[in-house]
Design a protein around this motif. Structure first.
Motif, PDB file in Angstrom:
ATOM      1  N   PHE A  12       0.802  -1.189  -0.056  1.00  0.00           N
ATOM      2  CA  PHE A  12      -0.023  -0.213   0.049  1.00  0.00           C
ATOM      3  C   PHE A  12       0.763   1.226  -0.147  1.00  0.00           C
ATOM      4  CE2 PHE A  12      -2.639  -3.144   2.201  1.00  0.00           C
ATOM      5  CZ  PHE A  12      -3.800  -3.250   1.474  1.00  0.00           C
ATOM      6  N   LYS A  13       0.343   2.294  -0.709  1.00  0.00           N
ATOM      7  CA  LYS A  13       0.824   3.413  -0.648  1.00  0.00           C
ATOM      8  C   LYS A  13       0.530   3.920   0.643  1.00  0.00           C
ATOM      9  CE  LYS A  13       1.924   7.008  -3.624  1.00  0.00           C
ATOM     10  NZ  LYS A  13       1.723   7.739  -5.144  1.00  0.00           N
ATOM     11  N   VAL A  19       4.040   0.463   2.105  1.00  0.00           N
ATOM     12  CA  VAL A  19       3.926  -0.497   3.311  1.00  0.00           C
ATOM     13  C   VAL A  19       3.710  -1.790   2.381  1.00  0.00           C
ATOM     14  CG1 VAL A  19       2.707  -1.325   5.130  1.00  0.00           C
ATOM     15  CG2 VAL A  19       2.888   1.309   4.593  1.00  0.00           C
ATOM     16  N   ALA A  21       2.469  -4.928   2.754  1.00  0.00           N
ATOM     17  CA  ALA A  21       1.532  -5.561   3.663  1.00  0.00           C
ATOM     18  C   ALA A  21       1.499  -6.940   3.829  1.00  0.00           C
ATOM     19  CB  ALA A  21      -0.031  -5.294   3.442  1.00  0.00           C
ATOM     20  N   PRO A  40       1.566 -10.677  14.909  1.00  0.00           N
ATOM     21  CA  PRO A  40       1.173  -8.960  15.789  1.00  0.00           C
ATOM     22  C   PRO A  40       0.242  -8.271  14.753  1.00  0.00           C
ATOM     23  CG  PRO A  40       3.296  -9.217  14.879  1.00  0.00           C
ATOM     24  CD  PRO A  40       2.972 -10.427  14.493  1.00  0.00           C
ATOM     25  N   SER A  41      -0.295  -7.098  15.348  1.00  0.00           N
ATOM     26  CA  SER A  41      -1.040  -6.258  14.557  1.00  0.00           C
ATOM     27  C   SER A  41      -0.133  -5.558  13.730  1.00  0.00           C
ATOM     28  CB  SER A  41      -1.716  -5.162  15.886  1.00  0.00           C
ATOM     29  OG  SER A  41      -2.346  -4.138  15.032  1.00  0.00           O
ATOM     30  N   GLY A  42      -0.868  -5.140  12.578  1.00  0.00           N
ATOM     31  CA  GLY A  42      -0.123  -4.614  11.103  1.00  0.00           C
ATOM     32  C   GLY A  42       0.846  -5.522  10.425  1.00  0.00           C
ATOM     33  N   CYS A  43       0.614  -6.849  10.836  1.00  0.00           N
ATOM     34  CA  CYS A  43       1.398  -7.691   9.942  1.00  0.00           C
ATOM     35  C   CYS A  43       1.081  -8.153   8.767  1.00  0.00           C
ATOM     36  CB  CYS A  43       1.870  -8.995  10.858  1.00  0.00           C
ATOM     37  SG  CYS A  43       0.813  -9.950  11.096  1.00  0.00           S
ATOM     38  N   GLY A  44      -0.200  -7.835   8.425  1.00  0.00           N
ATOM     39  CA  GLY A  44      -0.638  -8.181   7.040  1.00  0.00           C
ATOM     40  C   GLY A  44      -1.729  -9.275   7.294  1.00  0.00           C
ATOM     41  N   LYS A  45      -2.434  -9.775   8.166  1.00  0.00           N
ATOM     42  CA  LYS A  45      -3.310 -10.543   8.427  1.00  0.00           C
ATOM     43  C   LYS A  45      -4.617 -10.466   7.691  1.00  0.00           C
ATOM     44  CE  LYS A  45      -3.408 -10.501  12.871  1.00  0.00           C
ATOM     45  NZ  LYS A  45      -2.585  -9.498  13.400  1.00  0.00           N
ATOM     46  N   SER A  46      -5.098  -9.147   8.052  1.00  0.00           N
ATOM     47  CA  SER A  46      -6.552  -8.577   7.395  1.00  0.00           C
ATOM     48  C   SER A  46      -6.336  -8.801   5.804  1.00  0.00           C
ATOM     49  CB  SER A  46      -6.855  -7.676   7.896  1.00  0.00           C
ATOM     50  OG  SER A  46      -7.394  -7.942   9.223  1.00  0.00           O
ATOM     51  N   THR A  47      -5.199  -8.255   5.521  1.00  0.00           N
ATOM     52  CA  THR A  47      -4.969  -7.892   3.957  1.00  0.00           C
ATOM     53  C   THR A  47      -4.922  -9.428   3.194  1.00  0.00           C
ATOM     54  OG1 THR A  47      -3.491  -6.057   4.499  1.00  0.00           O
ATOM     55  CG2 THR A  47      -3.444  -6.960   2.377  1.00  0.00           C
ATOM     56  N   GLU A 166     -10.102 -12.413  13.043  1.00  0.00           N
ATOM     57  CA  GLU A 166     -10.113 -12.288  14.778  1.00  0.00           C
ATOM     58  C   GLU A 166     -11.690 -12.402  14.945  1.00  0.00           C
ATOM     59  OE1 GLU A 166      -7.846 -11.187  16.532  1.00  0.00           O
ATOM     60  OE2 GLU A 166      -6.460 -10.268  15.261  1.00  0.00           O
ATOM     61  N   HIS A 198      -4.661 -12.764  16.569  1.00  0.00           N
ATOM     62  CA  HIS A 198      -3.073 -12.877  17.360  1.00  0.00           C
ATOM     63  C   HIS A 198      -3.329 -13.326  18.827  1.00  0.00           C
ATOM     64  CE1 HIS A 198      -5.331  -8.847  18.358  1.00  0.00           C
ATOM     65  NE2 HIS A 198      -5.141  -9.248  19.431  1.00  0.00           N
TER      66      HIS A 198
ATOM     67  N   GLN B 424     -11.194  -3.603   5.869  1.00  0.00           N
ATOM     68  CA  GLN B 424      -9.899  -3.138   6.424  1.00  0.00           C
ATOM     69  C   GLN B 424     -10.186  -2.203   7.673  1.00  0.00           C
ATOM     70  OE1 GLN B 424      -7.918  -2.336   2.833  1.00  0.00           O
ATOM     71  NE2 GLN B 424      -6.433  -3.506   3.487  1.00  0.00           N
TER      72      GLN B 424
HETATM   73  N1  ATP Z   1      -5.708   0.559   2.356  1.00  0.00           N
HETATM   74  C1  ATP Z   1      -4.224   0.674   3.144  1.00  0.00           C
HETATM   75  N2  ATP Z   1      -3.638   1.780   2.554  1.00  0.00           N
HETATM   76  C2  ATP Z   1      -2.396   1.851   3.222  1.00  0.00           C
HETATM   77  N3  ATP Z   1      -2.111   0.801   4.086  1.00  0.00           N
HETATM   78  C3  ATP Z   1      -2.779   0.018   4.347  1.00  0.00           C
HETATM   79  C4  ATP Z   1      -4.129  -0.478   3.860  1.00  0.00           C
HETATM   80  N4  ATP Z   1      -4.477  -1.641   4.392  1.00  0.00           N
HETATM   81  C5  ATP Z   1      -3.639  -2.021   5.268  1.00  0.00           C
HETATM   82  N5  ATP Z   1      -2.671  -1.040   5.226  1.00  0.00           N
HETATM   83  C6  ATP Z   1      -1.373  -1.390   5.997  1.00  0.00           C
HETATM   84  O1  ATP Z   1      -0.915  -2.789   5.512  1.00  0.00           O
HETATM   85  C7  ATP Z   1      -0.365  -3.234   6.769  1.00  0.00           C
HETATM   86  C8  ATP Z   1      -0.928  -4.645   7.384  1.00  0.00           C
HETATM   87  O2  ATP Z   1      -2.394  -4.460   7.599  1.00  0.00           O
HETATM   88  P1  ATP Z   1      -3.554  -5.282   8.020  1.00  0.00           P
HETATM   89  O3  ATP Z   1      -4.842  -4.807   8.216  1.00  0.00           O
HETATM   90  O4  ATP Z   1      -3.325  -6.396   6.913  1.00  0.00           O
HETATM   91  O5  ATP Z   1      -2.833  -5.681   9.247  1.00  0.00           O
HETATM   92  P2  ATP Z   1      -3.477  -6.737  10.400  1.00  0.00           P
HETATM   93  O6  ATP Z   1      -2.456  -7.790  10.673  1.00  0.00           O
HETATM   94  O7  ATP Z   1      -4.879  -7.151  10.146  1.00  0.00           O
HETATM   95  O8  ATP Z   1      -3.466  -5.851  11.971  1.00  0.00           O
HETATM   96  P3  ATP Z   1      -4.300  -5.984  13.027  1.00  0.00           P
HETATM   97  O9  ATP Z   1      -4.014  -7.227  13.813  1.00  0.00           O
HETATM   98  O10 ATP Z   1      -4.326  -4.821  13.987  1.00  0.00           O
HETATM   99  O11 ATP Z   1      -5.711  -6.194  12.445  1.00  0.00           O
HETATM  100  C9  ATP Z   1      -0.468  -2.345   7.891  1.00  0.00           C
HETATM  101  O12 ATP Z   1       0.605  -1.397   8.301  1.00  0.00           O
HETATM  102  C10 ATP Z   1      -1.547  -1.359   7.571  1.00  0.00           C
HETATM  103  O13 ATP Z   1      -1.193  -0.040   7.934  1.00  0.00           O
END
Ligand code: ATP
Ligand code: MG
Lengths: 229, 426
Positions: A12-13, A19, A21, A40-47, A166, A198, B424
Motif C-alpha cells: 500500500f502507498k 508499506v 502488507a 502481531p498487529s499490522g503484520c498483514g493478516k487482514s490484507t 479475529e 493474534h 480493513q
Molecule cells: N488501504 C490501506 N492503505 C494503506 N495501508 C494499508 C491499507 N490496508 C492496510 N494497510 C497497511 O498494511 C499493513 C497490514 O495491515 P493489516 O490490516 O493487514 O494488518 P493486520 O495484521 O490485520 O493488523 P491488525 O491485527 O491490527 O488487524 C499495515 O501496516 C497497514 O497499515
C-alpha cells in the motif's frame, strides 16, 4: 487442493512510502482443514484474508480456489463466486443494523437467483440458540449473539471456505468457545477454515497454525509442531 | 428477503434521512404544483372576469338601446306617411305639409294586417296666424291613436287631445303668457289650455295642438289629413324605412314615407361607438389580465426551477450522506456477493420511492395551496376545477426522476466503492 496461494504480494502507498502488507506468501489448504494464521498487529493478516476472499486484488501472485482464480473473473462474476464459495466472519461482525436476525442470515440470498431458504436460515439460527431472537435487530443483541448471527450468515450458503478475521476478538471465553467449535465443526464436515488472529487461545482450535510477520509466513512454528504431535 | 424489503427496512431505520429527503421532494413538487394550480386559477379567474365584463357590456348596450328607444319615442314620430303629391324638398325646407290625403287612409292602414307600423296618429298641421292673439303658430290637429283592429290594444303612446282643449308649445305659452287652465279663443272657438310643454328646441315649441276634428273644421280640411304618424315601428332589418315603405305602399299606394326623429345613421353611429367603447374596455381588461398572468408565470418560471434545483441539491446531499454512513454495510453486502448494480439499485430505488411518496404528498399540498390562494368563487367548485389528474401523474413521474437524478452520483459512488477498504477499516 481447495485453496492455493502462490507468491502473493500486496503493498500500500502510505503517504510518501510504501508499506509491504503481504510479501510473497504461498500456502495450500485442503478441504477439511482448519488453518490459523497468527501474528502481531499490522503484520498483514487482514490484507491476506481480503485477497483470499476475492475482495482485494494482489499486486502479484495467484489465488486459486478450486482451481479458479477469482481475479480473472469479471466483477459481477467474482461477486457471484464469493457468494457460492466463500463465507466471511469479522471481528466487528458487520451485521446490517436495520435488518432482523433472520433477514441478516438471509442476506446472502440477495446475491443469488436461487430461491431463498427460510427454513435453512431458521435451522441455523436455532442451532446457534437464537430462535427467540429471530425478529430482533443487531442493536438488541449481545456481542456473542451478534457473532453467532454473523456465523449463521456466513454458513447460510454452505460455502467451501470460511474466512474468519479475529472472530473471537471481541468475545468472552464462553462465546469464543462456541465460535471456535463452529469453525472446527465446519472443517470437520469437509469445509476449509482460514482464521487469522493474534490471540494464542483462539489459534489452539486450529489444526495448523502459521506465524506471520511483516507480510511473510514464518517457518513452522513450535506451536504447530506441538499441536501436530 | 428482497432488495425492496431491505430498502424499506433501511428507510424505517434511518427515519430522519428518509423524512428530510421526503420533505425536499414534497417542497419541490408542492412548489411546482402550487405554481401550476395558481396559474390555472388565474386563467379561470380571467375567464370569469371577462365573462362578467362582457355580460356587463351586453347589458350596457341593451340599456343604451333602450334609452335610445325612449328618447326616440319622446321626440315623437318615427315614421311619417305623407300624401303622394307632397313636394318633399318643400316639406324639408318649411317643416309644413302642404298637400293632404283622405282620412280614410288611416282606417285602411289600421284595418290592414301590417305589423311593421304601430301607433297610428293621423294629423293635420298648418302654419296660421292666431287671429285673436296676432301670432304665427303651427296649428296641429291630432286625435290620438287609431286602434289597429287585428292587434291587442296597445297602451297609447300619445295622449289624445279632447275637443275644446289645447296643448301649447313652449315658445307660444311664453310669448302669450298662458298657462294650464286658461281659457282662450282660437278662430272664434273657445279652448281650454290643458297642458304646456317644456322647451324642446324644435318646431314643437311653436306648435298649438288641438283635436283633429276641430282642426279639420277650422282649417277647412274635413275628412282630410296632412300626414299619418306611425310610432315605434318594429322592423327586422336595418333598413327599416325601405321595409315600411314596401308594407305601407301595398296598402296605400303612392304615399310617401320618411323617417322622423334622430336619423338612423346617427343612432347607429352612437350604438357603434358605445359598442366600440365597451369592446375596447373589454380588450383592455383582457390585456391587463394577460399581463398579470404573464407576470405570475415569469415569477413561477424563476422560482420553480430555483426551488427544484435547491431541493435536488439537498436530496443529492442527503443521498451522499446516506452512502457515506452505509459504507461498511455496502462493504459487507458486496462481500457476501451482491453485484455493484444491486448496490446502485438499492440507492436508486430508495430515491424513486421517496420521489413517489413525496410526489403524492407534494401534489396534494401544492393543490391545497392553489385552491386556498387561487381565491376562486365557491360557486364554481375550485376543488374540482383545480384538481388535475394529469399534473398528479406529472408529479409522479417528475419527482422520482428528480430524486433519482439527484441520487445518481452518490449511488454510483456506492456501487463503485471498494469493499476491501471498508472491511480493513473495521
Ligand atoms: N488501504 C490501506 N492503505 C494503506 N495501508 C494499508 C491499507 N490496508 C492496510 N494497510 C497497511 O498494511 C499493513 C497490514 O495491515 P493489516 O490490516 O493487514 O494488518 P493486520 O495484521 O490485520 O493488523 P491488525 O491485527 O491490527 O488487524 C499495515 O501496516 C497497514 O497499515
Ligand atoms: Mg486485521
Amino acid at each position: 487442493m481447495l485453496l492455493e496461494l502462490k507468491a502473493i504480494t500486496k503493498s500500500f502507498k502510505s503517504g510518501s512510502h510504501r508499506v509491504q502488507a503481504v510479501d510473497g506468501i504461498s500456502l495450500s489448504v485442503d478441504a477439511g482443514e482448519f488453518v490459523a494464521i497468527q501474528g502481531p498487529s499490522g503484520c498483514g493478516k487482514s490484507t491476506l484474508l481480503l485477497i483470499v476472499g476475492g475482495l482485494l486484488r494482489p499486486d502479484a501472485g495467484q489465488v486459486l480456489i478450486e482451481d479458479t482464480d477469482p481475479y480473472v473473473l469479471s466483477n459481477d462474476k467474482r461477486a457471484r463466486f464469493r457468494s457460492t464459495h466463500l463465507g466471511f466472519v469479522f471481528q466487528q461482525f458487520h451485521l446490517v443494523p436495520y435488518l432482523s436476525v433472520l433477514d441478516n442470515v438471509l442476506a446472502p440470498a440477495l446475491a443469488t437467483r436461487l430461491p431463498e431458504s427460510r427454513r435453512r436460515a431458521e435451522d441455523l439460527i436455532e442451532k446457534f440458540g437464537l430462535e427467540q431472537r429471530l425478529q430482533h435487530t443487531p442493536a438488541e443483541l449481545s456481542t456473542g449473539e451478534k457473532q453467532r448471527v454473523a456465523l449463521a450468515r456466513a454458513l447460510f450458503h454452505s460455502p467451501k471456505i470460511l474466512l474468519a478475521d479475529e472472530p473471537t476478538g471481541n468475545l468472552d471465553a464462553e462465546n469464543s468457545e462456541i465460535v471456535l467449535n463452529v469453525l472446527s465443526e465446519f472443517a470437520g464436515n469437509g469445509g476449509c477454515v482460514l482464521m487469522v488472529s493474534h490471540d494464542d487461545q483462539a489459534v489452539q482450535s486450529a489444526q495448523r497454525v502459521l506465524g506471520i510477520d511483516a507480510g511473510r509466513l514464518l517457518p513452522r512454528s513450535e506451536k504447530e509442531a506441538l499441536i501436530n504431535s | 428477503m428482497s432488495l425492496f424489503h431491505l430498502i424499506i427496512q433501511e428507510m424505517q431505520h434511518r427515519k430522519l434521512n428518509f423524512l428530510l429527503g421526503l420533505l425536499s421532494v414534497v417542497v419541490a413538487v408542492a412548489c411546482l404544483i402550487a405554481a401550476l394550480t395558481l396559474l390555472q386559477a388565474d386563467e379561470i379567474q380571467t375567464e370569469l372576469i371577462l365573462e362578467k365584463k362582457s355580460e356587463e357590456v351586453k347589458q350596457a348596450g341593451a340599456q343604451l338601446e333602450d334609452a335610445m328607444r325612449k328618447i326616440t319615442k319622446g321626440l315623437g314620430f318615427n315614421i311619417l306617411i305623407l300624401p303622394a303629391d307632397e313636394d318633399l324638398s318643400e316639406f324639408h325646407l318649411t317643416g309644413i305639409v302642404e298637400k293632404s290625403m283622405p282620412e280614410e287612409n288611416v282606417k285602411k292602414l289600421a284595418e290592414s294586417k301590417i305589423v311593421t307600423v304601430n301607433h297610428l296618429l293621423p294629423m293635420v298641421a298648418k302654419k296660421v296666424t292666431w287671429p285673436e292673439k296676432d301670432c304665427e303658430v303651427i296649428l296641429t290637429g291630432t286625435r290620438g291613436e287609431v286602434p289597429q283592429l287585428h292587434r291587442a290594444l296597445k297602451k297609447p303612446l300619445q295622449q289624445q287631445v279632447p275637443e275644446g282643449t289645447m296643448v301649447l308649445g313652449y315658445q307660444i305659452q311664453k310669448k302669450l303668457g298662458l298657462k294650464s287652465g286658461d281659457e282662450v279663443k282660437l278662430m272664434g272657438k273657445p279652448f281650454k289650455v290643458t297642458l304646456t310643454y317644456p322647451e324642446r328646441g324644435n318646431a314643437d315649441d311653436s306648435t298649438v295642438w288641438i283635436n283633429l276634428k276641430q282642426a279639420q273644421e277650422l282649417l277647412g280640411m274635413q275628412n282630410l289629413v296632412n300626414a299619418i304618424l306611425a310610432l315605434e315601428c318594429n322592423c327586422a332589418t336595418e333598413d327599416r324605412v325601405a321595409e315600411i315603405r314596401k308594407d305601407v305602399g301595398e296598402i296605400l299606394p303612392g304615399t310617401q314615407i320618411i323617417e322622423r326623429g334622430p336619423p338612423a345613421l346617427a343612432r347607429a353611429e352612437a350604438r357603434n361607438k358605445a359598442h366600440a367603447t365597451a369592446v375596447a374596455s373589454l380588450e383592455q381588461e383582457k390585456a391587463n389580465r394577460i399581463q398579470l398572468i404573464e407576470r405570475h408565470a415569469d415569477f413561477a418560471a424563476v422560482l420553480v426551477p430555483l426551488v427544484v434545483l435547491g431541493c435536488g441539491a439537498w436530496i443529492g446531499f442527503l443521498s451522499l450522506e446516506n452512502v457515506r454512513r452505509r459504507a461498511t454495510e455496502i462493504g459487507i453486502l458486496r462481500a457476501i456477493g451482491l453485484r455493484s448494480s444491486q448496490v446502485f439499485g438499492i440507492f436508486i430505488i430508495k430515491a424513486v420511492l421517496i420521489g413517489l411518496i413525496g410526489a403524492l404528498l407534494g401534489y396534494f399540498l401544492g393543490y391545497g395551496i392553489g385552491v386556498a390562494w387561487g381565491k376562486l368563487p365557491e360557486a364554481i367548485h375550485p376543488q374540482e376545477v383545480l384538481f388535475s389528474g394529469r399534473w398528479l401523474l406529472l408529479s409522479l413521474v417528475f419527482a422520482p426522476l428528480l430524486a433519482s437524478l439527484a441520487s445518481w452520483i452518490p449511488a454510483l459512488m456506492a456501487a463503485r466503492q471498494d469493499p476491501a477498504t471498508i472491511l480493513q477499516e473495521g
